[in-house]
Enzyme design. Sequence first.
Site, PDB file in Angstrom:
ATOM      1  N   CYS A 110       0.860  -1.183   0.000  1.00 20.50           N
ATOM      2  CA  CYS A 110       0.000   0.000   0.000  1.00 20.50           C
ATOM      3  C   CYS A 110       0.894   1.231   0.000  1.00 20.50           C
ATOM      4  O   CYS A 110       1.909   1.263   0.706  1.00 20.50           O
ATOM      5  CB  CYS A 110      -0.891  -0.015   1.240  1.00 20.50           C
ATOM      6  SG  CYS A 110      -2.036   1.365   1.355  1.00 20.50           S
ATOM      7  N   GLU A 154      -9.106  -0.737  -2.966  1.00 19.21           N
ATOM      8  CA  GLU A 154      -9.487   0.690  -2.923  1.00 19.21           C
ATOM      9  C   GLU A 154     -10.802   0.903  -2.182  1.00 19.21           C
ATOM     10  O   GLU A 154     -10.922   1.851  -1.390  1.00 19.21           O
ATOM     11  CB  GLU A 154      -9.578   1.262  -4.338  1.00 19.21           C
ATOM     12  CG  GLU A 154      -8.306   1.175  -5.168  1.00 19.21           C
ATOM     13  CD  GLU A 154      -7.041   1.535  -4.417  1.00 19.21           C
ATOM     14  OE1 GLU A 154      -7.079   2.461  -3.583  1.00 19.21           O
ATOM     15  OE2 GLU A 154      -6.011   0.876  -4.638  1.00 19.21           O
TER      16      GLU A 154
END
Length: 184
Positions: A110, A154
């Site tokens: 991430c 997401e």
Amino acid sequence: MILMKDIVREGDPVLRTRAEELTFPLTPEDRQLADDMLQYLINSQNPEIAEKYNLRGGIGLAANQVNSLKRMFALHLEDEKGELISFVAVNPRIVSHSVEQTYLTSGEGCLSVDRAIPGYVPRYARITAKFHTVDGEEKKMRLNGLSAIAFQHELDHLNGVMFFDRINDKEPFAEIENATPYER
Ligand code: N9Y
Ligand code: NI
């Protein structure tokens, strides 16, 4: 232009907060944010630009990650068929999904996490998603493989969920039920 200094890191409460639904028409500021998020991904995948501005490569970016609690994210990637998946999703949701799961065999990372966290992150193998474009048009899309994995990563951000929340903490590489691994 979004730079690494604009990307919020692990520990910031904005990553743990649910982003709020948008209403249409979007404000010029929200449209600009959408453009900037997609442009970050495009730039970060261009070796010359990424090196020049020190951008970490990404295939997705959620508004929380740039300190905004707007319900939108950008995806920019090439799928296994070589097709370009590139859009900003506003108020996205998953309307149906496979029973079959998948996971990246290399685990996930991430842009908001500056360390490697080992382990499989279970994801639905196939999803049907609905979202609005920045112009307010409703889209319905079937995704599988990497694009499905990225969409779920997401959407998690918009719900304040981080990928490592989904790793089995006792046994990070425990076999995942009903899953076909995704080798990148
Ligand atoms: C950016 C993430 C999103 C992806 C993580 C797993 C699925 C979506 C991101 C950190 C650096 C690498 C990069 C990445 C990639 C993956 C597969 C194939 C090609 C959004 N983020 N990355 N994470 N790249 N490239 O945090 O793109 O995984 O929320
Ligand atoms: Ni992320």
